[in-house]
Write a protein that holds these residues in place. Structure first.
Motif, PDB file in Angstrom:
ATOM      1  N   PRO A 220       0.833  -1.214   0.000  1.00 16.21           N
ATOM      2  CA  PRO A 220       0.000   0.000   0.000  1.00 16.21           C
ATOM      3  C   PRO A 220       0.862   1.256   0.000  1.00 16.21           C
ATOM      4  CG  PRO A 220       0.139  -0.906   2.199  1.00 16.21           C
ATOM      5  CD  PRO A 220       0.838  -1.882   1.294  1.00 16.21           C
ATOM      6  N   PRO A 221       0.303   2.371  -0.473  1.00 15.22           N
ATOM      7  CA  PRO A 221       1.110   3.602  -0.530  1.00 15.22           C
ATOM      8  C   PRO A 221       1.362   4.169   0.858  1.00 15.22           C
ATOM      9  CG  PRO A 221      -1.149   4.043  -1.192  1.00 15.22           C
ATOM     10  CD  PRO A 221      -1.054   2.562  -1.020  1.00 15.22           C
ATOM     11  N   ARG A 222       2.507   4.826   0.995  1.00 16.06           N
ATOM     12  CA  ARG A 222       2.834   5.563   2.215  1.00 16.06           C
ATOM     13  C   ARG A 222       2.651   7.049   1.952  1.00 16.06           C
ATOM     14  NH1 ARG A 222       6.602   3.111   6.051  1.00 16.06           N
ATOM     15  NH2 ARG A 222       6.749   0.867   5.681  1.00 16.06           N
ATOM     16  N   SER A 223       2.502   7.813   3.011  1.00  9.71           N
ATOM     17  CA  SER A 223       2.235   9.238   2.843  1.00  9.71           C
ATOM     18  C   SER A 223       2.956  10.036   3.918  1.00  9.71           C
ATOM     19  CB  SER A 223       0.734   9.527   2.892  1.00  9.71           C
ATOM     20  OG  SER A 223       0.210   9.165   4.167  1.00  9.71           O
ATOM     21  N   GLY A 224       3.124  11.319   3.642  1.00 13.93           N
ATOM     22  CA  GLY A 224       3.680  12.274   4.586  1.00 13.93           C
ATOM     23  C   GLY A 224       2.974  13.608   4.413  1.00 13.93           C
ATOM     24  N   THR A 225       2.897  14.387   5.468  1.00  9.29           N
ATOM     25  CA  THR A 225       2.126  15.618   5.436  1.00  9.29           C
ATOM     26  C   THR A 225       2.961  16.807   5.890  1.00  9.29           C
ATOM     27  OG1 THR A 225       1.292  15.279   7.681  1.00  9.29           O
ATOM     28  CG2 THR A 225      -0.037  14.401   5.861  1.00  9.29           C
ATOM     29  N   ALA A 226       2.528  17.973   5.453  1.00  6.04           N
ATOM     30  CA  ALA A 226       3.096  19.251   5.900  1.00  6.04           C
ATOM     31  C   ALA A 226       1.964  20.280   5.908  1.00  6.04           C
ATOM     32  CB  ALA A 226       4.235  19.707   4.992  1.00  6.04           C
ATOM     33  N   THR A 227       2.119  21.298   6.721  1.00  8.78           N
ATOM     34  CA  THR A 227       1.101  22.342   6.843  1.00  8.78           C
ATOM     35  C   THR A 227       1.492  23.545   5.992  1.00  8.78           C
ATOM     36  OG1 THR A 227       0.568  21.636   9.092  1.00  8.78           O
ATOM     37  CG2 THR A 227      -0.118  23.850   8.427  1.00  8.78           C
ATOM     38  N   VAL A 228       0.567  24.010   5.152  1.00  6.34           N
ATOM     39  CA  VAL A 228       0.773  25.217   4.351  1.00  6.34           C
ATOM     40  C   VAL A 228      -0.046  26.332   4.999  1.00  6.34           C
ATOM     41  CG1 VAL A 228       0.603  26.256   2.070  1.00  6.34           C
ATOM     42  CG2 VAL A 228       1.114  23.817   2.288  1.00  6.34           C
ATOM     43  N   HIS A 229       0.671  27.285   5.591  1.00  2.96           N
ATOM     44  CA  HIS A 229       0.020  28.407   6.283  1.00  2.96           C
ATOM     45  C   HIS A 229      -0.019  29.596   5.319  1.00  2.96           C
ATOM     46  CE1 HIS A 229      -1.513  30.433   9.811  1.00  2.96           C
ATOM     47  NE2 HIS A 229      -0.719  31.459   9.555  1.00  2.96           N
ATOM     48  N   ILE A 230      -1.222  30.044   4.975  1.00  8.55           N
ATOM     49  CA  ILE A 230      -1.404  31.117   3.992  1.00  8.55           C
ATOM     50  C   ILE A 230      -1.834  32.376   4.721  1.00  8.55           C
ATOM     51  CG2 ILE A 230      -2.715  31.859   1.977  1.00  8.55           C
ATOM     52  CD1 ILE A 230      -2.971  28.890   1.256  1.00  8.55           C
ATOM     53  N   MET A 231      -1.090  33.473   4.469  1.00  7.94           N
ATOM     54  CA  MET A 231      -1.397  34.780   5.041  1.00  7.94           C
ATOM     55  C   MET A 231      -1.820  35.717   3.908  1.00  7.94           C
ATOM     56  SD  MET A 231       1.771  35.075   7.749  1.00  7.94           S
ATOM     57  CE  MET A 231       1.088  36.561   8.461  1.00  7.94           C
ATOM     58  N   VAL A 232      -3.007  36.263   4.015  1.00  9.88           N
ATOM     59  CA  VAL A 232      -3.544  37.159   2.995  1.00  9.88           C
ATOM     60  C   VAL A 232      -3.124  38.590   3.345  1.00  9.88           C
ATOM     61  CG1 VAL A 232      -5.608  37.956   1.818  1.00  9.88           C
ATOM     62  CG2 VAL A 232      -5.480  35.595   2.669  1.00  9.88           C
ATOM     63  N   LEU A 233      -2.480  39.268   2.395  1.00 12.44           N
ATOM     64  CA  LEU A 233      -2.005  40.627   2.612  1.00 12.44           C
ATOM     65  C   LEU A 233      -3.081  41.624   2.148  1.00 12.44           C
ATOM     66  CD1 LEU A 233       1.686  40.237   1.388  1.00 12.44           C
ATOM     67  CD2 LEU A 233       0.761  39.955   3.690  1.00 12.44           C
ATOM     68  N   ASP A 234      -3.256  42.680   2.915  1.00 13.83           N
ATOM     69  CA  ASP A 234      -4.358  43.619   2.697  1.00 13.83           C
ATOM     70  C   ASP A 234      -3.919  44.829   1.858  1.00 13.83           C
ATOM     71  OD1 ASP A 234      -6.944  44.805   3.124  1.00 13.83           O
ATOM     72  OD2 ASP A 234      -5.934  46.164   4.505  1.00 13.83           O
ATOM     73  N   ILE A 235      -4.910  45.434   1.161  1.00 15.55           N
ATOM     74  CA  ILE A 235      -4.723  46.733   0.494  1.00 15.55           C
ATOM     75  C   ILE A 235      -5.875  47.631   0.927  1.00 15.55           C
ATOM     76  CG2 ILE A 235      -3.532  45.763  -1.505  1.00 15.55           C
ATOM     77  CD1 ILE A 235      -6.119  46.052  -3.051  1.00 15.55           C
ATOM     78  N   ASN A 236      -5.725  48.960   0.818  1.00 14.19           N
ATOM     79  CA  ASN A 236      -6.759  49.899   1.251  1.00 14.19           C
ATOM     80  C   ASN A 236      -7.827  50.032   0.168  1.00 14.19           C
ATOM     81  OD1 ASN A 236      -8.115  51.769   2.801  1.00 14.19           O
ATOM     82  ND2 ASN A 236      -6.878  53.486   2.070  1.00 14.19           N
ATOM     83  N   ASP A 237      -8.684  49.065   0.143  1.00 11.26           N
ATOM     84  CA  ASP A 237      -9.724  49.069  -0.879  1.00 11.26           C
ATOM     85  C   ASP A 237     -11.117  49.045  -0.266  1.00 11.26           C
ATOM     86  OD1 ASP A 237      -9.496  46.597   0.193  1.00 11.26           O
ATOM     87  OD2 ASP A 237      -9.722  45.497  -1.694  1.00 11.26           O
ATOM     88  N   ASN A 238     -11.202  49.357   1.040  1.00 11.85           N
ATOM     89  CA  ASN A 238     -12.496  49.307   1.699  1.00 11.85           C
ATOM     90  C   ASN A 238     -12.665  50.539   2.573  1.00 11.85           C
ATOM     91  OD1 ASN A 238     -13.668  46.397   1.231  1.00 11.85           O
ATOM     92  ND2 ASN A 238     -11.480  46.163   1.639  1.00 11.85           N
TER      93      ASN A 238
END
Length: 791
Positions: A220-238
């Motif tokens: 059977p296949p083996r697997s490994g994991t990692a965490t992808v942390h995404i940070m959304v950068l803001d602009i003055n559009d509101n």
């Protein structure tokens, strides 16, 4: 010239084939084998005796041995069966790294006659490594204005297995913004890219985490994991936005100065300076500015002066919010002056249950009622509890409420709950009452014991003392009380020859394992069994774990001398010619040790000799050789005392007594044992001598043949030049004609005459070449033209 060239070419071919046949005696390609990596020691590789076309006895007689290119004993030849076996577990990644295919080259050496077979062993990869990420967490900062379809390269996972068992696919946890796209690089390795599927909005979600999973191609296949942390950068559009466009509030009269009236809240979806909002009154009258005050930072409006219901019944306030980028928004606040609400609600408990059994269906815990002495809206109440609790409040008749469980509870997840019941009236300002109820969750036996490991490997030194503690097996139970009390026991093994009850016992209370008797590595090197952990619930639950016991070798066996036998009735005497040169092999001491590893490494030492300095013993192979020339003064009989010692700690040893008799006129070396190995240096010198003699002989024969050939050709050319013409004498055939006997397709004897044209030319050519027929009529046969030979 063509005939001469043809003869010379054939002679060169014969010489080449002769030399090639001699060289082939030194080595030849033999076979290609394969074995799976991590195969146990002693795994079958090939039937070497069958592949070589030899009997099992012939392998030992020819002193067959297997040598690897790296001088490591990876393979073992079993002389009893003729099989080639693995001598150790072979790890493809350690032997070859990323090289594929992984080949292990070795040679099969044989004496009598000497021969080398070259062979190769392929180590077949198995899926014994899981994908791993070097960084368990990856951080991506993505501006919210990033276009859909933009791809972000992610770190690829690593796998030590070969490509078929290596990384084959990547996946990302379910989300609405990204998907994974797989790409191949120039080396054939795949790497993941994170592709944006939906525009990001910092105002909706500033950051979130995704799980990246790498799968290999194993089965059977083996697997490994990692965490992808995404940070959304803001602009003055509101621009700022109030939580509501209209705020309505009621303030009792005679409220003190400084009393908060209402707090407006405007949120700016941007970040940083762009999200900093300042509040102020917009187009306010002088009366409003004298009565109310607004906090520029929090948006809180407080009383600046006392209210008078009879003078002003309501106020309308226009509030403006401006962010750091200059964008603004407005809202309206309506303040109604009312009488005060000075009575909070009252919570009266009618019945209460503080304990509930887990796994129970919906259960009533409490019945209570809420009363408020105020009238109108000030007397109306609402009731609620905190979120994320498995409980519900249901309204009943009148002001009564029922607190129940939402469903079955799990004591292992949480054993106690503190429920805060909050009752609030609808007056302005609202008054609140809180009451806390503590509920205990009682246990049922719904969890089986769980071992800390699925399998245990324990080591014990052989010759251990009885009742030796060799390890502890531990299991835990998430339940409580008797449901979590665990007892341990051994399962009977499926191997009937393994008497487990006489080898191992286990403490039923704490899982300690004991060896019941001394173990012998030479008899039993490893065994396995299952341990059962059972709780005392009703019904009882259990689980199993595998235990591997590995017996470690101790140096408890002294070397045993195979030759010369020390218990024989008559001592073995070796013959030594007086004409022996220094280094002459007198005999070889052969010994074995039943231990393993360094405990079985033997060394040889000469302790005592009749004539010191006459004999030496090679420490590693036990060969007894002369160290100098013999003289007439040397005694005819010698007695040698040798010590055979292993490499254990402490070492064990055995002594060997040799008797050597000096004889005259004994020229051939005396080899008492057919197993004694020949000196590889002498064998190599003899092989070189044989090759030189063969080459010299062939060269001499070839030179002599060339000289004879040239001589015969010169003689024939001179004779033909003197005759000039071809004459066919009558009667008997002349002697210079070639006689072709009926060895081929001709049915009788024929004679041919080669006639050369004489002349002044420097070269002579063939004039004609024809058969000379005898008197056909005289023999009375072969008159048919079809039977005449052709040339």
């Amino acid at each position: 010239m063509a005939v001469r060239a043809s003869c010379f070419l054939r002679q060169r071919q014969v010489l080449f084939l002769f030399l090639f046949g001699g060289l082939c005696l030194a080595g030849s390609e033999f076979g290609r084998y394969s074995v799976t990596e991590e195969a146990e020691r002693g795994s079958f590789v090939a039937n070497l005796a069958k592949d070589l076309g030899l009997g099992v006895d012939a392998l030992a007689a020819k002193k067959t041995r297997v040598i690897s290119d790296d001088n490591k004993q990876h393979l073992l030849l079993d002389f009893h069966t003729g099989k080639l076996l693995t001598n150790e577990k072979l790890d493809r990644e350690k032997l070859c790294g990323s090289t594929e295919p992984c080949m292990l080259f070795f040679q099969i050496l044989m004496d009598n006659p000497f021969h080398i077979y070259r062979a190769e062993l392929r180590i077949v990869d198995i899926n014994d490594h899981s994908p791993t990420f070097q960084n368990k967490e990856m951080i991506l900062k993505i501006p919210e204005i990033t276009a859909v379809g933009t791809a972000f390269r992610l770190e690829r996972a690593l796998d030590s297995d070969e490509r078929s068992n290596g990384i084959q696919n990547y996946t990302i946890s379910t989300n609405s913004f990204f998907h994974i796209k797989i790409h191949d690089n120039d080396e054939g390795l795949i790497y993941p890219e994170l592709v944006l599927d939906k525009p990001l909005d910092w105002e909706e979600e500033q950051e979130f985490s995704l799980i990246l999973t790498a799968f290999d191609g194993g089965s059977p296949p083996r697997s490994g994991t990692a965490t992808v942390h995404i940070m959304v950068l803001d602009i003055n559009d509101n621009a700022p936005r109030f939580s509501q466009e209209l705020y309505q509030t009621q303030v009792p009269e005679n409220s003190p100065v400084g009393l908060p009236v209402v707090k407006v809240s405007a949120e700016d979806a941007d970040s940083g300076v762009n999200a900093e909002v300042a509040y102020s009154f917009f187009d306010a009258s002088e009366d409003i500015q004298e009565t109310f005050q607004i906090n520029h930072f929090s948006g809180e409006i407080v009383l600046k002066a006392l209210l008078d219901y009879e003078l002003v019944k309501s106020y309308k306030l226009n509030i403006q919010a401006v962010d750091g980028g200059g964008l603004s928004a407005r809202c309206t606040v309506l303040v109604q002056v009312l009488d005060i609400n000075d009575n909070p609600p009252q919570l009266i408990m009618s019945s209460l249950v503080n304990e509930v059994v887990e796994n129970s269906p919906e259960t009533t815990l409490a019945v209570f009622r809420i009363n408020d002495r105020d009238s109108g809206e000030n007397g109306k109440t609402i009731c609620y509890i905190q979120e994320n609790l498995p409980f519900l409040i249901r309204p009943s008749v009148g002001n009564f409420y029922i607190l129940t469980t939402e469903g079955a509870l799990d004591r292992e997840s949480r054993a106690e709950y503190n429920i805060t019941i909050t009752a609030t009236d609808l007056g302005t300002p609202r008054l609140t009452t809180e009451h806390t109820v503590t509920v205990q969750v009682s246990d049922v036996n719904d969890n089986a014991p769980a071992f800390t490991q699925t399998s245990y490997t324990l080591f014990v030194q052989e010759n251990n003392s009885p009742a030796l503690h060799i390890g502890t097996i531990s299991a835990t139970d998430s339940d409580s009380g008797s449901n979590a009390h665990i007892t341990y026991s051994l399962l009977p093994t499926e191997e009937p020859q393994l008497a487990l009850a006489s080898l191992i016992s286990i403490n039923a209370n704490n899982g300690q394992l004991f060896a019941l008797r001394a173990l012998d590595y030479e008899s039993l090197q490893a065994f396995e069994f299952h341990v059962v952990a059972t709780d005392q619930g009703s019904p009882a639950l259990s689980s199993q774990a595998l235990v591997n016991i590995i017996v470690l070798d101790a140096n408890d066996n002294a070397p045993f001398v195979l030759y010369p036998l020390q218990n024989a009735s008559a001592p073995c005497t070796e013959l030594l010619p007086r004409a022996a040169e220094p280094g002459y092999l007198v005999t070889k001491v052969v010994a074995v040790d039943h231990d393993s590893g360094q405990n079985a490494w033997l060394s040889f030492q000469l302790l005592k000799a009749t004539e010191p300095g006459l004999f030496t013993v090679w420490a590693h192979n036990g060969e007894v050789r002369t160290s100098r020339l013999l003289s007439e003064r040397d005694a005819p009989k010698h007695r040698l005392l040798l010590l055979v010692k292993d490499n254990g700690d402490p070492p064990c040893s055995a002594s060997v007594t040799l008797h050597v008799l000096l004889v005259d006129g004994f020229s051939q070396p005396y080899l008492p044992l057919p197993e004694v190995a020949r000196n590889p240096v002498q064998d190599e010198d003899m092989l070189t001598l044989y090759l030189v003699i063969a080459l010299a002989s062939v060269s001499s024969l070839f030179l002599l043949s060339v000289l004879l050939f040239v001589g015969v050709r010169l003689c024939r050319r001179a004779r033909a030049a003197s005759l000039g013409v071809c004459s066919v004498p009558e009667g008997h055939f002349p002697g210079h004609l070639v006689d072709v006997n009926g060895m081929g397709t001709l049915s009788q004897s024929y004679q041919y005459e080669v006639c050369l044209m004489g002349g002044s030319s420097d070269t002579n050519d063939f004039k004609f070449l024809k058969p000379i027929y005898p008197d056909v009529h005289a023999h009375g046969s072969h008159s048919n033209d079809d039977e005449k030979p052709t040339f």
